[in-house]
Write an enzyme that holds these catalytic residues in place. Sequence first.
Site, PDB file in Angstrom:
ATOM      1  N   ARG A  69       0.635  -1.470   0.379  1.00 18.80           N
ATOM      2  CA  ARG A  69       0.000   0.206   0.246  1.00 18.80           C
ATOM      3  C   ARG A  69       1.231   1.299  -0.069  1.00 18.80           C
ATOM      4  O   ARG A  69       2.194   1.359   0.364  1.00 18.80           O
ATOM      5  CB  ARG A  69      -0.907   0.040   0.901  1.00 18.80           C
ATOM      6  N   TYR A 196      -1.810  -3.214  -6.617  1.00 17.51           N
ATOM      7  CA  TYR A 196      -1.114  -3.975  -6.049  1.00 17.51           C
ATOM      8  C   TYR A 196      -2.895  -4.068  -4.367  1.00 17.51           C
ATOM      9  O   TYR A 196      -3.231  -3.252  -4.505  1.00 17.51           O
ATOM     10  CB  TYR A 196       0.599  -3.771  -4.714  1.00 17.51           C
ATOM     11  N   LYS A 205      -9.470  -2.597   1.734  1.00 15.82           N
ATOM     12  CA  LYS A 205      -9.138  -1.662   2.557  1.00 15.82           C
ATOM     13  C   LYS A 205     -10.044  -0.080   2.101  1.00 15.82           C
ATOM     14  O   LYS A 205      -9.963   0.612   3.340  1.00 15.82           O
ATOM     15  CB  LYS A 205      -7.982  -1.393   2.393  1.00 15.82           C
ATOM     16  N   HIS A 225     -10.457  -2.101  11.598  1.00 15.95           N
ATOM     17  CA  HIS A 225      -9.390  -3.432  11.510  1.00 15.95           C
ATOM     18  C   HIS A 225      -9.208  -4.116  11.875  1.00 15.95           C
ATOM     19  O   HIS A 225      -8.037  -4.174  12.938  1.00 15.95           O
ATOM     20  CB  HIS A 225      -7.554  -2.404  10.360  1.00 15.95           C
ATOM     21  N   SER A 247      -1.718  -3.147   9.997  1.00  8.00           N
ATOM     22  CA  SER A 247      -1.037  -4.465   9.120  1.00  8.00           C
ATOM     23  C   SER A 247       0.316  -4.929   9.628  1.00  8.00           C
ATOM     24  O   SER A 247       1.176  -4.635  10.114  1.00  8.00           O
ATOM     25  CB  SER A 247      -0.466  -3.778   8.035  1.00  8.00           C
ATOM     26  N   CYS A 249       1.076  -7.709  12.470  1.00  7.59           N
ATOM     27  CA  CYS A 249       1.308  -7.616  13.028  1.00  7.59           C
ATOM     28  C   CYS A 249       0.411  -8.817  14.139  1.00  7.59           C
ATOM     29  O   CYS A 249      -0.180  -9.096  15.391  1.00  7.59           O
ATOM     30  CB  CYS A 249       0.799  -6.542  14.216  1.00  7.59           C
ATOM     31  N   ASP A 274      -9.201  -9.548   9.113  1.00  5.05           N
ATOM     32  CA  ASP A 274      -8.570  -8.541   8.820  1.00  5.05           C
ATOM     33  C   ASP A 274      -9.342  -7.499   8.716  1.00  5.05           C
ATOM     34  O   ASP A 274      -9.235  -6.422   9.415  1.00  5.05           O
ATOM     35  CB  ASP A 274      -8.378  -8.270   7.126  1.00  5.05           C
ATOM     36  N   ARG A 366       1.670 -12.065  -0.778  1.00  6.99           N
ATOM     37  CA  ARG A 366       0.496 -12.483   0.068  1.00  6.99           C
ATOM     38  C   ARG A 366       0.492 -13.401  -0.703  1.00  6.99           C
ATOM     39  O   ARG A 366       0.644 -14.276  -2.086  1.00  6.99           O
ATOM     40  CB  ARG A 366      -0.423 -11.887   0.039  1.00  6.99           C
TER      41      ARG A 366
HETATM   42  P1  GTP Z   1      -2.575  -7.547   7.320  1.00  9.82           P
HETATM   43  O1  GTP Z   1      -2.669  -8.660   6.435  1.00  9.82           O
HETATM   44  O2  GTP Z   1      -1.398  -6.850   7.016  1.00  9.82           O
HETATM   45  O3  GTP Z   1      -3.462  -6.633   8.776  1.00  9.82           O
HETATM   46  O4  GTP Z   1      -1.703  -7.978   8.978  1.00  9.82           O
HETATM   47  P2  GTP Z   1      -1.745  -9.514  10.421  1.00  9.82           P
HETATM   48  O5  GTP Z   1      -1.993  -8.175  11.413  1.00  9.82           O
HETATM   49  O6  GTP Z   1      -3.114 -10.731   9.864  1.00  9.82           O
HETATM   50  O7  GTP Z   1      -0.489 -10.046  10.628  1.00  9.82           O
HETATM   51  P3  GTP Z   1       0.452 -11.607  10.490  1.00  9.82           P
HETATM   52  O8  GTP Z   1      -0.570 -12.242  10.961  1.00  9.82           O
HETATM   53  O9  GTP Z   1       0.037 -12.049   8.680  1.00  9.82           O
HETATM   54  O10 GTP Z   1       0.894 -11.563  10.716  1.00  9.82           O
HETATM   55  C1  GTP Z   1       2.267 -10.793  10.507  1.00  9.82           C
HETATM   56  C2  GTP Z   1       3.222 -11.380  10.876  1.00  9.82           C
HETATM   57  O11 GTP Z   1       3.698 -11.131  12.376  1.00  9.82           O
HETATM   58  C3  GTP Z   1       4.117 -12.696   9.821  1.00  9.82           C
HETATM   59  O12 GTP Z   1       5.445 -12.740  10.214  1.00  9.82           O
HETATM   60  C4  GTP Z   1       3.733 -13.692  11.588  1.00  9.82           C
HETATM   61  O13 GTP Z   1       4.872 -14.430  11.191  1.00  9.82           O
HETATM   62  C5  GTP Z   1       4.345 -12.633  12.715  1.00  9.82           C
HETATM   63  N1  GTP Z   1       3.277 -13.068  13.963  1.00  9.82           N
HETATM   64  C6  GTP Z   1       1.967 -13.145  13.841  1.00  9.82           C
HETATM   65  N2  GTP Z   1       2.079 -13.931  15.369  1.00  9.82           N
HETATM   66  C7  GTP Z   1       2.763 -13.297  15.903  1.00  9.82           C
HETATM   67  C8  GTP Z   1       3.332 -13.598  17.727  1.00  9.82           C
HETATM   68  O14 GTP Z   1       2.370 -14.427  17.897  1.00  9.82           O
HETATM   69  N3  GTP Z   1       4.301 -13.796  17.535  1.00  9.82           N
HETATM   70  C9  GTP Z   1       5.148 -13.014  16.574  1.00  9.82           C
HETATM   71  N4  GTP Z   1       6.612 -13.369  16.947  1.00  9.82           N
HETATM   72  N5  GTP Z   1       5.389 -12.860  15.616  1.00  9.82           N
HETATM   73  C10 GTP Z   1       3.925 -12.806  15.013  1.00  9.82           C
HETATM   74  C1  SPV Z   2      -2.989  -4.798   5.435  1.00 12.26           C
HETATM   75  O1  SPV Z   2      -1.777  -4.100   4.479  1.00 12.26           O
HETATM   76  O2  SPV Z   2      -3.283  -4.125   6.522  1.00 12.26           O
HETATM   77  C2  SPV Z   2      -3.536  -5.929   4.357  1.00 12.26           C
HETATM   78  C3  SPV Z   2      -3.168  -5.817   3.436  1.00 12.26           C
HETATM   79  O3  SPV Z   2      -4.194  -6.169   5.110  1.00 12.26           O
HETATM   80  S1  SPV Z   2      -3.494  -5.082   1.892  1.00 12.26           S
HETATM   81  O4  SPV Z   2      -4.961  -5.581   1.343  1.00 12.26           O
HETATM   82  O5  SPV Z   2      -2.789  -4.439   1.652  1.00 12.26           O
HETATM   83  O6  SPV Z   2      -3.980  -3.365   2.964  1.00 12.26           O
HETATM   84 MN    MN Z   3      -4.806  -5.432   6.984  1.00 13.97          MN
END
Ligand code: GTP
Ligand code: SPV
Ligand code: MN
Length: 583
Positions: A69, A196, A205, A225, A247, A249, A274, A366
């Site tokens: 983004r 993208y 979003k 979110h 994002s 996290c 999400d 992704r």
């Molecule tokens: P968006 O799709 O961007 O909104 O991201 P999201 O909030 O869904 O994050 P996601 O669950 O994909 O995790 C992102 C990164 O954080 C990955 O590399 C995970 O491996 C890492 N991660 C997730 N949960 C944990 C955790 O409990 N501990 C640690 N150390 N890393 C974590």
């Molecule tokens: C984020 O960045 O929080 C996502 C991926 O979930 S995107 O759809 O690119 O915003």
């Molecule tokens: Mn997101």
Amino acid sequence: MTSNQKVLTWLEEMKALTQPDNVVWIDGSEAQLDALRAEAVSTGELIKLNEEKLPGCYLHRTAENDVARVEDRTFICTTKKEDAGPTNNWMAPAEMYAMLKEIYNGSMKGRTMYVVPYIMGPASSPFSKVGIELTDSIYVVLNMNIMTRMGQIALDELGDGDFVKCLHAKCDVDPEKRYIVQFPEDNTIWSCNSAYGGNVLLGKKCFALRIASYMGYKEGWMAEHMLILGLTNPKGEKKYVAAAFPSACGKTNLAMLIPPASLGDYKVETVGDDIAWIRIGEDGRLWAINPEAGFFGVAPGTSEKTNFNALEATKKNTIFTNVALQDDGTVWWEGLTKEPPAHCIDWLGKEWTPESGTKAAHPNSRFTAPAVNCPCISDQFEAPKGVPLSAIIFGGRRAKSAPLVYQSFDWNHGVFVGATMASETTAAAAGAVGVVRRDPMAMRPFCGYNMADYFQHWIDMGHKSELTNPPKIFHVNWFRRDDEGNFMWPGFGDNLRVLNWILDRCDGKVDAAETPIGYVPKKEDLNVEGLDIDDKTLTELLAVDKDVWRAELPGIKEYFAQFGDRLPKGIQEQLDALEARLK
Ligand code: GTP
Ligand code: SPV
Ligand code: MN
């Protein structure tokens, strides 16, 4: 496919502007989708993956300059600048339309325009909303097919009603002319020069958060979110929580976590990973639906060990973006396996070996996977009114300061906890990674109106007389690091231990220690059975250091100062109270 005059008139206008050679209505049929997949493969837009190992799966590579983004090119165009607020880029709507029309003018010459009707939310839900995206990208059509309920079904739902008007044109994928623009007062989204994810899948979003947050503000509901998960304990009691993390996290990971066996017979079910649309239900609780139909998840770090369910979800009918291609026609990314493949083609399409010294997959690569593929998808996934929330959880990446978990004192304090969230930036947005920034409710990039009004809306929602049973509000941090830089908490499945404490607090079943920032678990109340964690680490994870928190105050004040008089009194009161408690 529709006799809705508003749709037809708008389409004619957009055709006249972009001048496509052809216009194709997307009906959502498999036959049409198959033809589009075949066309995209023939032009190289998609690469067909190993049909035996990954049936129905494809790989797509975006331009090197177009991998995340672009927040600095994302605009909220309201008539008055103050309505967009200091945290959004703004331009007057007339000026923005005029500038963008020059970019869109004739941009689809020699191309096909796809008319993509879609629903955000379950087809039967009274809370669902319809959008129509016009796009010149097959990749977008195929992703929208996974992420939304797409095709004739959406036009049937729409009838003669209103819809969100979305226009996407790839143009030349020129980063200097890339704009992601929301016009909340017109229910309109215009996106150009990107191909993208969050920039172009306009239901996600742009609509489900930026436009929908503005709708919710006007209509008395919330677009957040947030992941939504259901947790059933060994007694068979089922509770739902929603959690907002910035994002990349950990939302997808928490939404699909696998309970550690040592804790007993727990079950986690995913409603969403999400986005949550939240309303007050007839029973006085907050109810949440997931407006999406799939997961657009971060690939790196996803493995059988960290997120088995997400990985399973990607094993069929999935589109991968910017991951590495293995010699056997399967995919790879950093963290998928301990040992990298001896050879693959990286996300740029170049030969790659472990000696290359570069990442094989882009850090923000992704997968787009249908929710129905997920082994732990909730049986309430299509529930028209969604699920009732017992707790709302905020969280971020904080190497220091924030303890593993704490509970707010009350609703307004909970809103303050969300409003003061801060997190280290990630690869999900273009720009520096690892810089701590304020990200209220994980909505900084996604709030479609003045963030101060958004805080007030949160406060107001909590005090509506219909909300007789509001969820309790918590904050978590899975990302504390020790002096060597190692994560102190194991995270992932073990986060269930924290969820258990949270739900026990909601039920009034467990005590807590009161600190200046909120209620923190007593060490003995956090179940660490079967966990390799020493007492010192645990103490540190739960500690609230007054000096560290006092040092946070100037940053919070500076952040709030930008809102001037518009900052809600309720938030200022919370800040004053925190300062007093930290004295
Ligand atoms: P968006 O799709 O961007 O909104 O991201 P999201 O909030 O869904 O994050 P996601 O669950 O994909 O995790 C992102 C990164 O954080 C990955 O590399 C995970 O491996 C890492 N991660 C997730 N949960 C944990 C955790 O409990 N501990 C640690 N150390 N890393 C974590
Ligand atoms: C984020 O960045 O929080 C996502 C991926 O979930 S995107 O759809 O690119 O915003
Ligand atoms: Mn997101």
